[in-house]
Design a protein around this motif. Structure first.
Motif, PDB file in Angstrom:
ATOM      1  N   ASN A   2       0.954  -1.297  -0.066  1.00 21.34           N
ATOM      2  CA  ASN A   2      -0.009   0.046   0.058  1.00 21.34           C
ATOM      3  C   ASN A   2       0.740   1.361  -0.047  1.00 21.34           C
ATOM      4  N   LYS A   3       0.136   2.354  -0.091  1.00 20.62           N
ATOM      5  CA  LYS A   3       0.984   3.640  -0.235  1.00 20.62           C
ATOM      6  C   LYS A   3       1.784   3.953   1.115  1.00 20.62           C
ATOM      7  N   LYS A   4       1.318   3.653   2.155  1.00 22.12           N
ATOM      8  CA  LYS A   4       1.798   3.797   3.438  1.00 22.12           C
ATOM      9  C   LYS A   4       3.316   3.241   3.497  1.00 22.12           C
ATOM     10  N   SER A   5       3.272   1.909   3.049  1.00 25.03           N
ATOM     11  CA  SER A   5       4.235   1.025   3.153  1.00 25.03           C
ATOM     12  C   SER A   5       5.408   1.594   2.053  1.00 25.03           C
ATOM     13  N   LYS A   6       4.955   1.911   0.952  1.00 25.22           N
ATOM     14  CA  LYS A   6       5.824   2.557   0.007  1.00 25.22           C
ATOM     15  C   LYS A   6       6.517   3.691   0.236  1.00 25.22           C
ATOM     16  N   SER A  54       6.211  -6.172   4.840  1.00 19.02           N
ATOM     17  CA  SER A  54       5.330  -5.706   3.362  1.00 19.02           C
ATOM     18  C   SER A  54       5.204  -6.948   2.703  1.00 19.02           C
ATOM     19  N   LYS A  58       1.870  -9.251   1.841  1.00 14.77           N
ATOM     20  CA  LYS A  58       1.546  -9.267   0.586  1.00 14.77           C
ATOM     21  C   LYS A  58       1.169 -10.849   0.234  1.00 14.77           C
TER      22      LYS A  58
END
Length: 64
Positions: A2-6, A54, A58
């Motif tokens: 997700n965007k937060k992990s990236k 992450s 996944k």
């Protein structure tokens, strides 16, 4: 991922590159700043942990 992990991975990667690069740059000039080394190592550990979490999430979501 997700965007937060990236975002977290990007921050830890930039921190690792900056702090370890700064440490070795200063060390080549004869100045040893251990704070930069320790911060770089902490950032590297954060990068590894965030990446592992992450990947684990996944893989867990694709197996269900």
């Amino acid at each position: 991922m997700n965007k937060k992990s990236k975002g977290m991975i990007s921050i830890f990667l930039a921190g690792t590159i900056f702090f370890l690069g700064s440490y070795f740059g200063y060390k080549s000039n004869g100045v040893e700043l251990l704070g930069l080394l320790y911060t770089g190592i902490a950032s590297l550990i954060g990068l590894i942990v965030t990446g592992a979490v992450s990947l684990f999430r996944k893989n867990k979501s694709t197996n269900m």
